[in-house]
Design a protein around this motif. Structure first.
Motif, PDB file in Angstrom:
ATOM      1  N   LEU A  85     -24.744  10.985   8.595  1.00 21.00           N
ATOM      2  CA  LEU A  85     -25.147  12.353   8.330  1.00 21.00           C
ATOM      3  C   LEU A  85     -23.820  12.988   7.601  1.00 21.00           C
ATOM      4  O   LEU A  85     -24.122  13.272   6.391  1.00 21.00           O
ATOM      5  N   GLU A  86     -22.960  12.544   7.811  1.00 17.79           N
ATOM      6  CA  GLU A  86     -21.688  12.973   7.117  1.00 17.79           C
ATOM      7  C   GLU A  86     -21.503  12.388   5.608  1.00 17.79           C
ATOM      8  O   GLU A  86     -21.298  13.089   4.839  1.00 17.79           O
ATOM      9  N   LYS A  87     -22.059  11.149   5.483  1.00 22.64           N
ATOM     10  CA  LYS A  87     -21.934  10.441   4.363  1.00 22.64           C
ATOM     11  C   LYS A  87     -23.037  11.284   3.503  1.00 22.64           C
ATOM     12  O   LYS A  87     -22.656  11.344   1.965  1.00 22.64           O
ATOM     13  N   VAL A 107     -30.373  19.785   3.424  1.00 16.39           N
ATOM     14  CA  VAL A 107     -29.707  18.444   4.299  1.00 16.39           C
ATOM     15  C   VAL A 107     -30.887  17.511   4.817  1.00 16.39           C
ATOM     16  O   VAL A 107     -31.049  16.503   4.821  1.00 16.39           O
ATOM     17  N   ILE A 108     -32.058  18.114   5.269  1.00 17.61           N
ATOM     18  CA  ILE A 108     -33.035  17.664   6.102  1.00 17.61           C
ATOM     19  C   ILE A 108     -33.905  17.091   4.682  1.00 17.61           C
ATOM     20  O   ILE A 108     -34.310  15.755   5.168  1.00 17.61           O
ATOM     21  N   GLU A 119     -34.750  12.707   4.716  1.00 14.83           N
ATOM     22  CA  GLU A 119     -35.981  12.125   4.440  1.00 14.83           C
ATOM     23  C   GLU A 119     -36.092  11.407   3.087  1.00 14.83           C
ATOM     24  O   GLU A 119     -36.739  10.542   3.358  1.00 14.83           O
ATOM     25  N   ALA A 120     -35.486  11.568   2.121  1.00 16.34           N
ATOM     26  CA  ALA A 120     -35.250  10.735   0.846  1.00 16.34           C
ATOM     27  C   ALA A 120     -34.466   9.661   0.979  1.00 16.34           C
ATOM     28  O   ALA A 120     -34.354   8.891   0.080  1.00 16.34           O
ATOM     29  N   THR A 121     -33.656   9.683   1.990  1.00 15.84           N
ATOM     30  CA  THR A 121     -32.572   8.445   2.162  1.00 15.84           C
ATOM     31  C   THR A 121     -33.198   7.275   2.700  1.00 15.84           C
ATOM     32  O   THR A 121     -33.948   7.393   3.641  1.00 15.84           O
ATOM     33  N   ALA A 128     -35.459   4.512  12.793  1.00 17.11           N
ATOM     34  CA  ALA A 128     -35.078   4.930  14.079  1.00 17.11           C
ATOM     35  C   ALA A 128     -33.906   6.005  13.815  1.00 17.11           C
ATOM     36  O   ALA A 128     -33.868   7.010  14.539  1.00 17.11           O
ATOM     37  N   THR A 129     -32.911   5.636  12.980  1.00 20.79           N
ATOM     38  CA  THR A 129     -31.670   6.382  12.719  1.00 20.79           C
ATOM     39  C   THR A 129     -32.508   7.806  11.896  1.00 20.79           C
ATOM     40  O   THR A 129     -31.915   8.794  12.317  1.00 20.79           O
ATOM     41  N   LYS A 130     -33.127   7.641  10.941  1.00 20.80           N
ATOM     42  CA  LYS A 130     -33.647   8.684  10.220  1.00 20.80           C
ATOM     43  C   LYS A 130     -34.522   9.643  11.415  1.00 20.80           C
ATOM     44  O   LYS A 130     -34.185  11.034  11.255  1.00 20.80           O
ATOM     45  N   ASP A 131     -35.188   9.115  12.385  1.00 26.64           N
ATOM     46  CA  ASP A 131     -35.810  10.120  13.192  1.00 26.64           C
ATOM     47  C   ASP A 131     -34.955  10.956  14.176  1.00 26.64           C
ATOM     48  O   ASP A 131     -35.061  11.957  14.268  1.00 26.64           O
TER      49      ASP A 131
END
Length: 495
Positions: A245-247, A262-263, A267-269, A274-277
């Motif tokens: 998340l810091e990256k 940030v959200i 979502e666009a990254t 599983a990590t995104k969720d």
């Protein structure tokens, strides 16, 4: 100088540990101080106990035999003329040619015991005319004026059961700090879970010196957070996920953004679903607190003003997690900038301190404990001071409490709290601990760095306005009733 009595010989003394004197003048009370002249100089001692005796009543058999006739002993003999008091004294120190020293030689039998010179008491306990005026000695008309450095630099704990006067005493301390000359002032920040101190802002005596920030006004700037903060504030967020998340946030530098942005970036990254969720769940959870935004509020200049006080009023929320996040963020921010020398020396006051640095809770349930522990251990090097206030010492971190080199303890009756205080604090004897359960409201025991020997304090009256949190129960009920009746009347009039 009033004479109280005369030192006598007993099987136990006089010795360097204790001596007794027969009382024949004045009023002597347990806990007061006395003065005796010795070969070393003027000795100061504390009356530990007072015994009342009478030679006619020393033999139980004789009393029973004489009174078997149906007459009391004092009707047969002048027994009341032979009643007398013996006071037992614990020597504290002696003023010699080299200043105050330990007692190495006992007083002689027959020596007069007198009321101590007030100036001598002030010198012995370390009082100074320009110190913080908290009250007076119990049993003596001597002001308790403690140098701020001795009281605060190595941290202070104010401990008492509910209703014993700890918030009142804290109010007295805050009055003293706000009354200091500007060039000697600290920045005072009060974390106030129950809204005890916003009244300072309405007091003309402190106009312009006090600012109140309600919980709804607090914002934590997302751009200032690193993966440690996200790992702490985000539920079930691992260190690896927090770094991910810091990256993402690092790539957003140079623009104003909050959690919403940030959200959207997460979502666009491209990343494992599983990590995104997990990240999105944590971010939405953080957003639900309402604490995070594009920038910090209050700003550093508003929060830490030399000679001023900021009250963080958390009475508007019952969420312990929100309270801990706010406390953790502000403490971390204050300590960081104090180490850099950007802000003046500060005092961080934590009401209900056991909520913010508990003894047993896991890290996720004690978000603010880490930084408070760090300040407790290292703060004195940077003049970052803590004042911990708690009604449940047994729930307060032993590590943090042990770093508070001065304790002011008002009435406490819970045996677990008393035991915890004795284990965590130096200078509290078993005798002193026993006396804590019988203290009157507004009286307390000062032990530790601030005084040269344990001292019982009578807290002085507040000079400014008191808060409304101590309103009488029946008065509060009556006020509510009257307001309810008025609302009903208004409703009828409107109909």
């Amino acid at each position: 100088m009033q004479e109280y009595g005369t030192v006598i010989s007993t099987p136990e003394g006089p010795s360097t540990q204790q001596f007794s004197f027969v009382v024949h003048k004045g009023q002597v009370r347990r806990g007061q101080f006395v003065q005796v002249q010795t070969d070393e100089g003027k000795l100061i001692g504390r009356v530990m106990d007072i015994l009342k005796t009478n030679r006619y009543y020393l033999s139980p058999e004789s009393v029973k035999e004489y009174e078997s006739s149906g007459r009391r002993l004092d009707e047969i003999f002048p027994a009341t003329d032979w009643e007398y008091l013996v006071a037992q004294v614990s020597p504290l120190g002696v003023q010699g040619t080299q200043g105050f020293q330990d007692v190495l030689f006992p007083p002689s039998p027959g020596t007069a015991v007198v009321e101590p010179d007030h100036g001598l008491l002030e010198q012995f306990f370390g009082m100074v005319p320009a110190g913080l005026h908290l009250g007076t000695f119990v049993n003596h008309a001597v002001d308790v004026r403690i140098p701020p450095t001795r009281l605060l630099q190595k941290h202070l704990a104010i401990l008492a059961m509910s209703g014993a006067g700890k918030s009142y005493l804290t109010g007295v301390l805050l009055e003293e700090l706000l009354a200091r000359p500007p060039q000697e002032g600290m920045a005072v920040i009060v974390i106030d879970p129950h809204g005890e101190y916003p009244g300072f802002a309405d007091d003309p005596a402190f106009a312009g010196k006090v600012r109140v920030f309600a919980e709804r006004d607090i914002r934590i700037g997302i751009p200032h957070l690193d993966h440690h903060h996200f790992s702490a504030y985000g539920p079930d967020l691992s260190s690896a996920q927090a770094r991910e998340l810091e990256k993402i946030i690092r790539g957003m530098k140079g623009s104003a953004y909050g959690l919403k942005e940030v959200i959207e970036r997460v979502e666009a990254t491209e990343m494992k679903q599983a990590t995104k969720d997990v990240l999105l769940s944590a971010l939405w959870d953080m957003a639900s607190t309402g604490l995070f935004g594009p920038a910090d509020h209050p700003g550093l200049e508003e929060l830490a003003r030399q000679g001023g006080m900021s009250v963080i009023d958390l009475s508007g929320t019952t969420s312990l997690r929100k309270k801990q996040i706010i406390a953790a963020h502000l403490a971390d921010k204050l300590f960081y900038f104090r180490r850099k020398g950007t802000i003046p020396p500060f005092l961080l006051v934590l009401e209900e301190a056991h909520q913010f640095c508990p003894e047993k809770d896991a890290s996720k349930q004690a978000l603010s404990r880490r930084v408070i522990t760090t300040i407790a251990r290292e703060g004195r090097k940077f003049h970052a001071c803590l004042c911990l206030i708690s009604q449940r010492p047994v729930q307060l971190s032993t590590t943090v409490l042990s770093q508070c080199n001065t304790n002011i303890i008002l009435r406490i009756t819970n045996p677990y709290d008393l035991d915890h205080i004795q284990k965590s604090s130096e200078g509290i004897s078993t005798e002193a601990a026993r006396s804590l359960s019988s203290l009157r409201v507004g009286r307390g025991l000062i032990v530790g760095e601030a005084v040269n020997a344990p001292l019982f304090l009578q807290v002085r009256p507040r000079r400014g306005r008191n808060g409304d949190k101590g309103t009488d129960l029946l008065l509060a009920a009556r006020e509510y009733w009257e307001k309810a009746q008025q609302r009903k009347q208004d409703a009828k009039s409107f109909m």
